[in-house]
Design a protein around this motif. Structure first.
Motif, PDB file in Angstrom:
ATOM      1  N   ALA A 151       0.814  -1.219   0.000  1.00 16.63           N
ATOM      2  CA  ALA A 151       0.000   0.000   0.000  1.00 16.63           C
ATOM      3  C   ALA A 151       0.842   1.261   0.000  1.00 16.63           C
ATOM      4  N   LEU A 152       2.028   1.237   0.608  1.00 17.69           N
ATOM      5  CA  LEU A 152       2.790   2.475   0.793  1.00 17.69           C
ATOM      6  C   LEU A 152       3.957   2.660  -0.175  1.00 17.69           C
ATOM      7  N   SER A 153       4.355   1.632  -0.909  1.00 18.54           N
ATOM      8  CA  SER A 153       5.504   1.771  -1.798  1.00 18.54           C
ATOM      9  C   SER A 153       5.133   2.597  -3.025  1.00 18.54           C
ATOM     10  N   ALA A 154       6.069   3.472  -3.412  1.00 18.94           N
ATOM     11  CA  ALA A 154       5.832   4.301  -4.599  1.00 18.94           C
ATOM     12  C   ALA A 154       5.812   3.437  -5.858  1.00 18.94           C
ATOM     13  N   GLU A 155       6.676   2.442  -5.934  1.00 17.18           N
ATOM     14  CA  GLU A 155       6.704   1.527  -7.069  1.00 17.18           C
ATOM     15  C   GLU A 155       6.123   0.188  -6.644  1.00 17.18           C
ATOM     16  N   ILE A 156       5.238  -0.345  -7.467  1.00 19.26           N
ATOM     17  CA  ILE A 156       4.595  -1.606  -7.127  1.00 19.26           C
ATOM     18  C   ILE A 156       5.605  -2.742  -7.071  1.00 19.26           C
ATOM     19  N   SER A 157       6.646  -2.670  -7.898  1.00 20.97           N
ATOM     20  CA  SER A 157       7.652  -3.737  -7.896  1.00 20.97           C
ATOM     21  C   SER A 157       8.390  -3.791  -6.558  1.00 20.97           C
ATOM     22  N   THR A 158       8.714  -2.635  -6.012  1.00 20.33           N
ATOM     23  CA  THR A 158       9.375  -2.592  -4.708  1.00 20.33           C
ATOM     24  C   THR A 158       8.456  -3.125  -3.620  1.00 20.33           C
ATOM     25  N   GLY A 159       7.179  -2.757  -3.680  1.00 17.01           N
ATOM     26  CA  GLY A 159       6.204  -3.239  -2.701  1.00 17.01           C
ATOM     27  C   GLY A 159       6.045  -4.751  -2.748  1.00 17.01           C
ATOM     28  N   ILE A 160       6.028  -5.312  -3.972  1.00 11.60           N
ATOM     29  CA  ILE A 160       5.874  -6.764  -4.097  1.00 11.60           C
ATOM     30  C   ILE A 160       7.098  -7.485  -3.537  1.00 11.60           C
ATOM     31  N   GLY A 161       8.294  -6.990  -3.895  1.00 10.39           N
ATOM     32  CA  GLY A 161       9.518  -7.627  -3.391  1.00 10.39           C
ATOM     33  C   GLY A 161       9.598  -7.590  -1.878  1.00 10.39           C
TER      34      GLY A 161
END
Length: 198
Positions: free
Chosen positions: A159-169
């Motif tokens: 929910a808080l990561s600017a990039e979805i890829s970073t949030g998923i990792g």
């Protein structure tokens, strides 16, 4: 028909003598007093059963439990490091080919996740033990607390990561760290309980 006067000495001579079992006021209901029992041949007094002291908390072997928690930390740390390394390797290969742009949520941070996984496992072991001491249903509380923390650690980066890829990792890494703590710590606690002395 002859009636006997109980005060007549001839009548008293015909009566059975009173038995020892029922003639004394201090006798027990079933006959002998403890003193009379102790005078019987072959009498051995029973030893009083040792009183068990009630103790709080789980009856576990602390060395076994601490060893289990430490090994859970090692497993969690290794799992976090391995998954972090795989994610970093895949993203570097993808970036080298020029596809998907810059997608490297971990950079060189897999060692950081391994250390965090080790510390989280130690905290999980401490939480399990404290719940055993202070709550009526420690297993239920442990599953709820750790389960909710895992869910929060997975959802918050998404929910808080600017990039979805970073949030998923990051969410994947948190899930990999949380699952061994959720499953292995209660297993270590149950396995390190002391066996009954017979």
């Amino acid at each position: 028909m002859t009636n006997y006067d109980p005060r007549d000495p001839r009548y008293q001579a015909k009566q059975n003598p009173p038995t020892q079992a029922y003639s004394q006021a201090n006798d027990y209901e079933y006959g002998y007093t403890e003193q009379q029992y102790s005078q019987q041949p072959g009498y051995q007094p029973q030893a009083a059963a040792p009183k068990r002291t009630s103790r709080r908390g789980p009856d576990i072997d602390p060395v076994m439990f601490c060893g289990g928690v430490l090994m859970t930390g090692v497993v969690t740390g290794l799992a976090a490091w391995l998954v972090g390394w795989i994610i970093r390797t895949v993203t570097q290969k993808v970036n080298d080919s020029g596809k998907l742009g810059v997608w490297n949520p971990l950079a060189q941070d897999e060692l950081w996740f391994a250390l965090v996984g080790f510390v989280v496992a130690l905290l999980g072991g401490a939480l399990w033990y404290l719940l055993q001491i202070g709550t009526p249903a420690p297993g239920q509380f442990y599953r709820w607390v750790v389960g909710l923390l895992i869910a929060a650690s997975v959802v918050i980066p998404l929910a808080l990561s600017a990039e979805i890829s970073t949030g998923i990792g990051t969410a994947v890494m948190h899930l990999i760290i949380g699952l061994p703590v959720f499953t292995l710590i209660p297993t270590m606690g149950s396995a390190s309980r002391r066996k009954e002395q017979r």
